[in-house]
Design a protein around this motif. Structure first.
Motif, PDB file in Angstrom:
ATOM      1  N   TYR A  88       0.801  -1.224   0.000  1.00 19.35           N
ATOM      2  CA  TYR A  88       0.000   0.000   0.000  1.00 19.35           C
ATOM      3  C   TYR A  88       0.836   1.278   0.000  1.00 19.35           C
ATOM      4  CZ  TYR A  88      -4.422  -2.523   0.531  1.00 19.35           C
ATOM      5  OH  TYR A  88      -5.515  -3.322   0.320  1.00 19.35           O
ATOM      6  N   SER A 141       0.084   3.971  -2.932  1.00 17.67           N
ATOM      7  CA  SER A 141      -0.437   5.304  -2.642  1.00 17.67           C
ATOM      8  C   SER A 141       0.274   6.379  -3.446  1.00 17.67           C
ATOM      9  CB  SER A 141      -0.313   5.604  -1.147  1.00 17.67           C
ATOM     10  OG  SER A 141       1.048   5.688  -0.765  1.00 17.67           O
ATOM     11  N   ARG A 156      -4.303   6.577  -3.614  1.00 14.98           N
ATOM     12  CA  ARG A 156      -4.013   6.978  -2.243  1.00 14.98           C
ATOM     13  C   ARG A 156      -5.288   7.049  -1.412  1.00 14.98           C
ATOM     14  NH1 ARG A 156      -0.778  10.542  -3.432  1.00 14.98           N
ATOM     15  NH2 ARG A 156      -2.092  12.414  -3.509  1.00 14.98           N
ATOM     16  N   SER A 182      -6.461   4.026   1.686  1.00 15.96           N
ATOM     17  CA  SER A 182      -6.604   4.564   3.042  1.00 15.96           C
ATOM     18  C   SER A 182      -8.060   4.665   3.468  1.00 15.96           C
ATOM     19  CB  SER A 182      -5.954   5.951   3.138  1.00 15.96           C
ATOM     20  OG  SER A 182      -6.587   6.872   2.273  1.00 15.96           O
ATOM     21  N   ASP A 203      -1.912   7.305  11.544  1.00 16.23           N
ATOM     22  CA  ASP A 203      -2.937   6.420  11.011  1.00 16.23           C
ATOM     23  C   ASP A 203      -2.268   5.473  10.015  1.00 16.23           C
ATOM     24  OD1 ASP A 203      -5.019   5.181   9.622  1.00 16.23           O
ATOM     25  OD2 ASP A 203      -6.332   6.913   9.822  1.00 16.23           O
ATOM     26  N   CYS A 204      -2.267   4.165  10.321  1.00 12.90           N
ATOM     27  CA  CYS A 204      -1.556   3.205   9.472  1.00 12.90           C
ATOM     28  C   CYS A 204      -2.294   2.913   8.170  1.00 12.90           C
ATOM     29  CB  CYS A 204      -1.324   1.897  10.230  1.00 12.90           C
ATOM     30  SG  CYS A 204      -0.231   2.067  11.649  1.00 12.90           S
ATOM     31  N   THR A 205      -3.534   3.358   8.033  1.00 12.57           N
ATOM     32  CA  THR A 205      -4.243   3.172   6.762  1.00 12.57           C
ATOM     33  C   THR A 205      -3.901   4.274   5.770  1.00 12.57           C
ATOM     34  OG1 THR A 205      -6.208   4.403   7.498  1.00 12.57           O
ATOM     35  CG2 THR A 205      -6.133   2.047   7.973  1.00 12.57           C
ATOM     36  N   SER A 206      -3.772   5.505   6.264  1.00 18.30           N
ATOM     37  CA  SER A 206      -3.509   6.633   5.373  1.00 18.30           C
ATOM     38  C   SER A 206      -2.111   7.211   5.552  1.00 18.30           C
ATOM     39  CB  SER A 206      -4.533   7.741   5.631  1.00 18.30           C
ATOM     40  OG  SER A 206      -4.452   8.203   6.974  1.00 18.30           O
ATOM     41  N   HIS A 207      -1.401   6.762   6.618  1.00 14.31           N
ATOM     42  CA  HIS A 207      -0.084   7.289   6.963  1.00 14.31           C
ATOM     43  C   HIS A 207      -0.121   8.817   7.090  1.00 14.31           C
ATOM     44  CE1 HIS A 207       1.404   3.320   5.225  1.00 14.31           C
ATOM     45  NE2 HIS A 207       1.564   3.270   6.520  1.00 14.31           N
ATOM     46  N   THR A 208      -1.149   9.277   7.802  1.00 14.32           N
ATOM     47  CA  THR A 208      -1.272  10.685   8.140  1.00 14.32           C
ATOM     48  C   THR A 208      -1.078  10.856   9.641  1.00 14.32           C
ATOM     49  OG1 THR A 208      -3.676  10.418   8.319  1.00 14.32           O
ATOM     50  CG2 THR A 208      -2.799  11.229   6.224  1.00 14.32           C
TER      51      THR A 208
END
Length: 323
Positions: free
Chosen positions: A30, A34, A41, A45, A123-128
């Motif tokens: 991922y 992204s 991306r 996420s 946030d490990c889904t969006s890396h934000t």
């Protein structure tokens, strides 16, 4: 006459179809996906893709690693990929450099980073990144762990005294409870090990733990404490707190002999979906080993190497900060 603009077939798919396809892709891909486009991306996420992964039985455990890059002088976050043709550590792009004086803990799909100045979660889904309320008291050299979605953070509040505070991940607030101040007259001896009961807000000593030096290379798998001694014996030890017994993990002699042969510079263990992951350096390479654990009758634990990557990360000089 202008040529018509063509698009990739996958970009023109309906969103539910694209989600169904991407949900079957290994999670470690991922970060790269992204970077393909804004749509990718957004999809990788989105909550929908993780709901779909769960319904398909495609959920995976992910291991994140913080490495210090000597060339750039920064700490950066990587994730471990175990794909057959692409085993290794993948850099997470778009995140700020990790602070030096900090501690990490994972809860659900978030990584919490605590430091004296600014704490935040990833946030490990969006890396934000989302900033968190500051620590109730300034603390340095913090360590953190989680019990029932509450994060317990211990650190120095002075040169000799320590304190502990609790972060509630559901309310996103800090709390303190009686018995959380650890005064220097009790905790001045750093060889002592203590057990904390969050229900009773009570500290206790453990004679078996205090009879051995554990250092910082420890992790917990299925309520068993594992310690890798990479300074003296290069052994993996296991401590069962219920049975109060300490023993060696058997079956890993070939692994440790290979590590001694290549002359590894450092090593670190971490819990990974009911297994252990061992990372160690070999020259300018970082190697990863996945170890399954079998508890036999009595207190004996057997380890078995399931996966090995000799080239998890190459080109550059790295020091491992955290797993």
């Amino acid at each position: 006459m202008n040529n018509p603009v063509t698009s990739s077939p996958i970009t023109s798919l309906p969103e539910d179809v694209a989600v169904d396809i991407l949900a079957r892709v290994p999670r470690c891909d991922y970060p790269r996906m992204s970077l393909v486009s804004k749509r990718f991306r957004s999809l990788v996420s989105s909550p929908e893709i993780y709901v779909r992964r769960s319904s398909l039985g495609c959920t995976e455990h992910c291991l994140y690693v913080v490495l210090y890059e000597w060339d750039g002088g920064v700490d950066r976050l990587y994730t471990l990929c175990w794909k057959d043709k692409d085993k290794g550590l993948v850099l997470i792009h778009g995140l700020p450099d990790m602070p030096r004086d900090r501690s990490f803990v994972a809860v659900g799909l978030r990584i919490y980073v605590f430091c004296e100045i600014n704490s935040f979660s990833i946030d490990c889904t969006s890396h934000t990144v989302q900033h968190l309320p500051r620590l109730p008291v300034p603390m340095s050299d913090t360590v953190a762990d989680v019990i029932d979605r509450r994060i317990y953070v211990i650190g120095y509040i002075s040169s000799k005294s320590k304190a502990m505070v609790v972060f509630d991940t559901e309310t996103q607030t800090w709390a303190t409870k009686p018995g959380m101040e650890l005064f220097d007259d009790v905790y001045a001896d750093f060889q002592d090990n203590f057990v904390y009961d969050p229900k009773e807000s009570k500290w206790e000593t453990d004679e078996m733990l205090n009879s051995n030096f554990w250092g910082g290379n420890v992790c917990v798998v299925d309520d068993v404490l594992y310690f890798y001694d990479d300074f003296c014996d290069q052994e993996l030890r296991a401590y069962d707190p219920e049975r109060k017994c300490l023993g060696l993990v058997k079956g890993l002699d070939d692994l440790f002999a290979e590590m001694r042969c290549v002359g590894c510079g450092w090593a670190k263990i971490a819990s990974y979906g009911g297994k252990l992951v061992l990372l160690f350096s070999k020259g300018r390479e970082i190697c990863c080993v996945e170890i399954s654990l079998e508890r036999r009758k009595g207190s004996q634990i057997l380890g078995r190497v399931d996966q090995w990557s000799d080239h998890a990360l190459i080109a550059g000089i790295f020091s491992l900060r955290n797993l």
